[in-house]
Design an enzyme around this catalytic site. Sequence first.
Site, short mmCIF file in Angstrom:
data_model
loop_
_atom_site.label_atom_id
_atom_site.label_comp_id
_atom_site.label_asym_id
_atom_site.label_seq_id
_atom_site.Cartn_x
_atom_site.Cartn_y
_atom_site.Cartn_z
N HIS A 1 42.60 34.78 54.61
CA HIS A 1 43.63 35.42 53.80
C HIS A 1 45.04 35.08 54.27
CE1 HIS A 1 40.26 38.40 52.70
NE2 HIS A 1 40.46 37.57 51.70
N ASP B 1 41.79 32.21 44.59
CA ASP B 1 40.80 32.70 45.56
C ASP B 1 39.47 32.83 44.84
OD1 ASP B 1 39.47 33.81 47.68
OD2 ASP B 1 40.45 35.76 47.57
N SER B 2 38.87 31.70 44.54
CA SER B 2 37.66 31.66 43.72
C SER B 2 36.40 31.63 44.58
CB SER B 2 37.68 30.41 42.83
OG SER B 2 37.59 29.24 43.64
N THR B 3 35.28 31.92 43.93
CA THR B 3 33.99 31.62 44.52
C THR B 3 33.77 30.12 44.43
OG1 THR B 3 32.93 32.01 42.38
CG2 THR B 3 33.05 33.88 43.90
N ASP B 4 32.63 29.64 44.89
CA ASP B 4 32.33 28.21 44.78
C ASP B 4 32.07 27.84 43.32
OD1 ASP B 4 32.16 27.02 47.63
OD2 ASP B 4 31.15 28.95 47.80
N ASP C 1 39.09 36.89 32.44
CA ASP C 1 38.73 35.54 32.86
C ASP C 1 40.00 34.83 33.31
OD1 ASP C 1 38.51 32.55 32.34
OD2 ASP C 1 36.42 33.13 32.06
N GLY C 2 40.02 34.36 34.56
CA GLY C 2 41.23 33.75 35.10
C GLY C 2 41.66 32.51 34.34
N PRO D 1 30.25 32.17 37.60
CA PRO D 1 31.55 32.49 37.00
C PRO D 1 32.71 31.69 37.57
CG PRO D 1 30.34 34.50 37.55
CD PRO D 1 29.58 33.36 38.17
N GLN E 1 27.63 39.06 38.47
CA GLN E 1 27.15 38.47 39.71
C GLN E 1 26.26 39.48 40.44
OE1 GLN E 1 30.97 36.29 41.48
NE2 GLN E 1 31.50 38.09 40.31
#
Length: 295
Positions: free
Chosen positions: A74, A168-171, A150-151, A175, A43
């Site tokens: 959080h 708790d991911s990105t959009d 990789d989750g 990735p 990223q």
Amino acid sequence: MTDGAAPRTGKGRWVVESLYEKEGFTCAFRADRVLYEEETGQQHLVIFENGLFGRMMTLDGITQVTERDEFIYHEMMTHVPILAHGAAKRVLIVGGGDGGILREVVRHESVEHVTMVEIDPAVTDFCKAQLPRISAGAFDDPRLDLVFADGAKFVEETPASYDVVIVDSTDPIGPGEVLFREEFYRAAKARLTPGGVIVTQNGVPFMQGDELAATMEKFRRLFKVASCYLATIPTYVGGPMAMGWGTDDETLKSISLEELEKRFEKAGLVTRYYTPEVHKAAFALPRYVQGYVNP
């Protein structure tokens, strides 16, 4: 870092939030000082200082965390599922490279083990160095098993089980896209102990309704209870943010205020946003959000 059409001034470079650019909406943050910028291989990561929000991190032009308002996200991603569960011993965090979720999880002395799976070690390294206030030493907690992987692949392959899974991911671009697929949710459910719960980051429904609707459609196929709750985080613009909620335990969402107060007091938490009253109220959804949860 993409500046877009934002102006440069003597006071700093303006960083355009690009998440809704295609839809015709942007906002900008002044980067008074760029602390770090790199293509990590996964990223485009940037950490900079802003006069209002303090240190901020963006990934691929999208705001991920700021020192000023990170506590809201959080605390709500962590304390809601852990206190609703009431007996969580093992917690899995997928993503969360800045360490904020981890910080809040390890504040629960009743939690015996935390596995955190982050795809990009550069994110964690940079955040520990440049945003140390967010993790606040949590990466040194002896209960932590930090895995760089990789989750989605991790939850498919691990034999371990967890009481709470926090995604708790990105959009769902780049990735982070794989963490919104039904295959991932199904594998994550298989990792839950009986009565366990999964919580997911599902964007701002007013701006990203399709994202919430897509997750809820999958959750309805997988869980007895498929819903979400809300929290208002200033830098995630466009309205309150939705946290997806998936569990087969129909009692978790309706824990009484009195019981939540007992659990909160027993945990000995000092919070800045979360309260048992806020916990209960967060599940009261506006009509337009209800439409994405149960169309």
